[in-house]
Design a protein around this motif. Sequence first.
Motif, PDB file in Angstrom:
ATOM      1  N   GLU A  60       8.876 -52.753 -12.460  1.00 29.76           N
ATOM      2  CA  GLU A  60       7.527 -51.893 -12.385  1.00 29.76           C
ATOM      3  C   GLU A  60       6.828 -51.679 -10.956  1.00 29.76           C
ATOM      4  OE1 GLU A  60       6.187 -52.761 -17.086  1.00 29.76           O
ATOM      5  OE2 GLU A  60       4.642 -53.223 -15.393  1.00 29.76           O
ATOM      6  N   ARG A  61       6.284 -50.573 -10.839  1.00 29.84           N
ATOM      7  CA  ARG A  61       5.696 -50.269  -9.592  1.00 29.84           C
ATOM      8  C   ARG A  61       4.473 -51.105  -9.590  1.00 29.84           C
ATOM      9  NH1 ARG A  61       4.797 -44.198  -8.022  1.00 29.84           N
ATOM     10  NH2 ARG A  61       7.171 -44.382  -8.241  1.00 29.84           N
ATOM     11  N   GLU A  62       4.184 -51.738  -8.379  1.00 31.30           N
ATOM     12  CA  GLU A  62       2.821 -52.553  -8.313  1.00 31.30           C
ATOM     13  C   GLU A  62       2.111 -52.318  -7.145  1.00 31.30           C
ATOM     14  OE1 GLU A  62       3.643 -56.729  -7.461  1.00 31.30           O
ATOM     15  OE2 GLU A  62       5.301 -56.226  -5.879  1.00 31.30           O
ATOM     16  N   GLY A  63       0.838 -52.254  -7.194  1.00 34.54           N
ATOM     17  CA  GLY A  63      -0.016 -52.294  -5.890  1.00 34.54           C
ATOM     18  C   GLY A  63       0.015 -53.436  -4.903  1.00 34.54           C
ATOM     19  N   VAL A  64      -0.034 -53.082  -3.755  1.00 33.35           N
ATOM     20  CA  VAL A  64      -0.089 -54.216  -2.880  1.00 33.35           C
ATOM     21  C   VAL A  64      -1.207 -54.455  -1.955  1.00 33.35           C
ATOM     22  CG1 VAL A  64       2.481 -54.609  -2.987  1.00 33.35           C
ATOM     23  CG2 VAL A  64       1.367 -53.009  -1.250  1.00 33.35           C
ATOM     24  N   ALA A  65      -1.907 -53.302  -1.531  1.00 35.78           N
ATOM     25  CA  ALA A  65      -2.890 -52.924  -0.636  1.00 35.78           C
ATOM     26  C   ALA A  65      -3.438 -51.735  -0.826  1.00 35.78           C
ATOM     27  CB  ALA A  65      -2.352 -53.287   0.920  1.00 35.78           C
ATOM     28  N   SER A  66      -4.777 -52.134  -0.816  1.00 39.10           N
ATOM     29  CA  SER A  66      -5.721 -50.843  -0.961  1.00 39.10           C
ATOM     30  C   SER A  66      -6.747 -50.737   0.220  1.00 39.10           C
ATOM     31  CB  SER A  66      -6.265 -50.645  -2.269  1.00 39.10           C
ATOM     32  OG  SER A  66      -7.150 -51.818  -2.564  1.00 39.10           O
ATOM     33  N   LEU A  67      -7.194 -49.606   0.267  1.00 38.81           N
ATOM     34  CA  LEU A  67      -8.393 -49.183   1.309  1.00 38.81           C
ATOM     35  C   LEU A  67      -9.078 -48.240   0.868  1.00 38.81           C
ATOM     36  CD1 LEU A  67      -9.273 -49.574   4.605  1.00 38.81           C
ATOM     37  CD2 LEU A  67      -7.502 -47.828   4.808  1.00 38.81           C
ATOM     38  N   TYR A  68     -10.469 -48.342   1.339  1.00 37.05           N
ATOM     39  CA  TYR A  68     -11.208 -46.960   1.096  1.00 37.05           C
ATOM     40  C   TYR A  68     -11.758 -46.751   2.609  1.00 37.05           C
ATOM     41  CZ  TYR A  68     -15.244 -43.983   0.402  1.00 37.05           C
ATOM     42  OH  TYR A  68     -16.075 -42.862   0.217  1.00 37.05           O
ATOM     43  N   THR A  69     -11.485 -45.464   2.874  1.00 29.96           N
ATOM     44  CA  THR A  69     -11.418 -45.054   4.479  1.00 29.96           C
ATOM     45  C   THR A  69     -13.153 -44.819   4.940  1.00 29.96           C
ATOM     46  OG1 THR A  69     -11.368 -42.670   3.783  1.00 29.96           O
ATOM     47  CG2 THR A  69      -9.196 -44.040   4.348  1.00 29.96           C
ATOM     48  N   GLY A  70     -13.835 -44.781   3.687  1.00 31.62           N
ATOM     49  CA  GLY A  70     -15.305 -44.364   4.162  1.00 31.62           C
ATOM     50  C   GLY A  70     -15.946 -45.792   4.704  1.00 31.62           C
ATOM     51  N   ASP A  71     -15.753 -46.819   4.080  1.00 31.00           N
ATOM     52  CA  ASP A  71     -16.224 -48.063   4.769  1.00 31.00           C
ATOM     53  C   ASP A  71     -15.333 -48.872   5.085  1.00 31.00           C
ATOM     54  OD1 ASP A  71     -17.738 -49.202   1.451  1.00 31.00           O
ATOM     55  OD2 ASP A  71     -15.529 -49.021   2.356  1.00 31.00           O
ATOM     56  N   ARG A  72     -13.882 -48.808   4.945  1.00 33.39           N
ATOM     57  CA  ARG A  72     -12.840 -49.449   5.362  1.00 33.39           C
ATOM     58  C   ARG A  72     -12.763 -50.674   4.337  1.00 33.39           C
ATOM     59  NH1 ARG A  72     -11.013 -48.483  10.925  1.00 33.39           N
ATOM     60  NH2 ARG A  72     -12.411 -46.999  11.770  1.00 33.39           N
ATOM     61  N   SER A  73     -13.426 -50.806   3.259  1.00 35.22           N
ATOM     62  CA  SER A  73     -13.096 -51.765   2.275  1.00 35.22           C
ATOM     63  C   SER A  73     -11.700 -51.956   1.823  1.00 35.22           C
ATOM     64  CB  SER A  73     -13.954 -51.514   0.996  1.00 35.22           C
ATOM     65  OG  SER A  73     -15.174 -51.475   1.166  1.00 35.22           O
ATOM     66  N   THR A  74     -10.998 -53.163   1.842  1.00 34.94           N
ATOM     67  CA  THR A  74      -9.711 -53.254   1.450  1.00 34.94           C
ATOM     68  C   THR A  74      -9.708 -54.456   0.521  1.00 34.94           C
ATOM     69  OG1 THR A  74      -9.634 -55.143   3.158  1.00 34.94           O
ATOM     70  CG2 THR A  74      -9.059 -52.829   3.871  1.00 34.94           C
ATOM     71  N   ASP A  75      -8.528 -54.353  -0.220  1.00 37.06           N
ATOM     72  CA  ASP A  75      -8.068 -55.503  -1.080  1.00 37.06           C
ATOM     73  C   ASP A  75      -6.621 -55.570  -1.241  1.00 37.06           C
ATOM     74  OD1 ASP A  75      -8.914 -56.667  -4.611  1.00 37.06           O
ATOM     75  OD2 ASP A  75      -8.537 -57.627  -2.905  1.00 37.06           O
ATOM     76  N   TYR A  76      -5.876 -56.695  -1.629  1.00 41.42           N
ATOM     77  CA  TYR A  76      -4.588 -57.036  -1.366  1.00 41.42           C
ATOM     78  C   TYR A  76      -4.268 -57.783  -2.753  1.00 41.42           C
ATOM     79  CZ  TYR A  76      -5.382 -56.276   3.598  1.00 41.42           C
ATOM     80  OH  TYR A  76      -5.549 -55.921   4.704  1.00 41.42           O
ATOM     81  N   ALA A  77      -2.939 -57.613  -3.168  1.00 38.96           N
ATOM     82  CA  ALA A  77      -2.315 -58.393  -4.299  1.00 38.96           C
ATOM     83  C   ALA A  77      -2.153 -59.629  -3.673  1.00 38.96           C
ATOM     84  CB  ALA A  77      -1.068 -57.694  -4.770  1.00 38.96           C
ATOM     85  N   ALA A  78      -2.062 -60.544  -4.746  1.00 39.32           N
ATOM     86  CA  ALA A  78      -2.015 -62.110  -4.290  1.00 39.32           C
ATOM     87  C   ALA A  78      -0.760 -62.292  -3.646  1.00 39.32           C
ATOM     88  CB  ALA A  78      -2.236 -62.749  -5.384  1.00 39.32           C
ATOM     89  N   SER A  79       0.316 -61.760  -4.067  1.00 44.10           N
ATOM     90  CA  SER A  79       1.625 -61.781  -3.408  1.00 44.10           C
ATOM     91  C   SER A  79       1.713 -61.466  -1.999  1.00 44.10           C
ATOM     92  CB  SER A  79       2.652 -60.943  -4.149  1.00 44.10           C
ATOM     93  OG  SER A  79       2.398 -59.647  -4.154  1.00 44.10           O
ATOM     94  N   VAL A  80       0.783 -60.498  -1.356  1.00 42.48           N
ATOM     95  CA  VAL A  80       0.979 -60.216  -0.050  1.00 42.48           C
ATOM     96  C   VAL A  80      -0.264 -60.670   1.038  1.00 42.48           C
ATOM     97  CG1 VAL A  80       2.280 -58.226  -0.837  1.00 42.48           C
ATOM     98  CG2 VAL A  80      -0.054 -57.793  -0.163  1.00 42.48           C
ATOM     99  N   LYS A  81      -1.292 -61.061   0.228  1.00 45.66           N
ATOM    100  CA  LYS A  81      -2.448 -61.592   0.899  1.00 45.66           C
ATOM    101  C   LYS A  81      -2.263 -62.736   1.923  1.00 45.66           C
ATOM    102  CE  LYS A  81      -6.188 -61.283  -1.412  1.00 45.66           C
ATOM    103  NZ  LYS A  81      -7.032 -61.648  -2.598  1.00 45.66           N
ATOM    104  N   GLY A  82      -2.695 -62.340   2.937  1.00 45.70           N
ATOM    105  CA  GLY A  82      -2.566 -63.058   4.309  1.00 45.70           C
ATOM    106  C   GLY A  82      -0.941 -62.758   5.151  1.00 45.70           C
ATOM    107  N   ARG A  83      -0.421 -61.811   4.700  1.00 46.71           N
ATOM    108  CA  ARG A  83       0.662 -61.426   5.116  1.00 46.71           C
ATOM    109  C   ARG A  83       0.698 -59.895   5.671  1.00 46.71           C
ATOM    110  NH1 ARG A  83       5.617 -61.458   2.841  1.00 46.71           N
ATOM    111  NH2 ARG A  83       4.645 -61.083   0.822  1.00 46.71           N
TER     112      ARG A  83
END
Length: 129
Positions: free
Chosen positions: A44-67
């Motif tokens: 299945e398709r999974e999200g790995v990283a996200s960003l809101y360009t307005g304030d540069r908020s980010t989040d990551y999937a646990a599988s890629v966090k730190g990498r």
Amino acid sequence: QVQLMESGGGSVQAGGSLRLSCAASTDSFRRLCVTWFRQAPGKEREGVASLYTGDRSTDYAASVKGRFIISQDNAENTVYLQMNSLKAEDPSNYYCAAGGSRSWPGSRWMFRQTNFQTWGQGTQVTVSS
């Protein structure tokens, strides 16, 4: 209407790095929610990283966090995904998806692919051992 163009995929050895680019053709780049998704064959398709360009908020999937690191360049209307320490489980087609927003909508929203109407064509990443 936002249009997206990914680039930067390729083949790399395990432990190596790649940087993916998602160029957005839009006048509203600073109010975009952008998420990188990936889909491996048979998975299945999974999200790995996200960003809101307005304030540069980010989040990551646990599988890629730190990498992986997601970032933006306002002058280039581009969102990047820097992928470091690539592993055997990282190979996939990587897609960026975008949608307009006035604020960071939260991680749950950002990682739900049905929330996005605009997608790039995808770029393939392969990792060799």
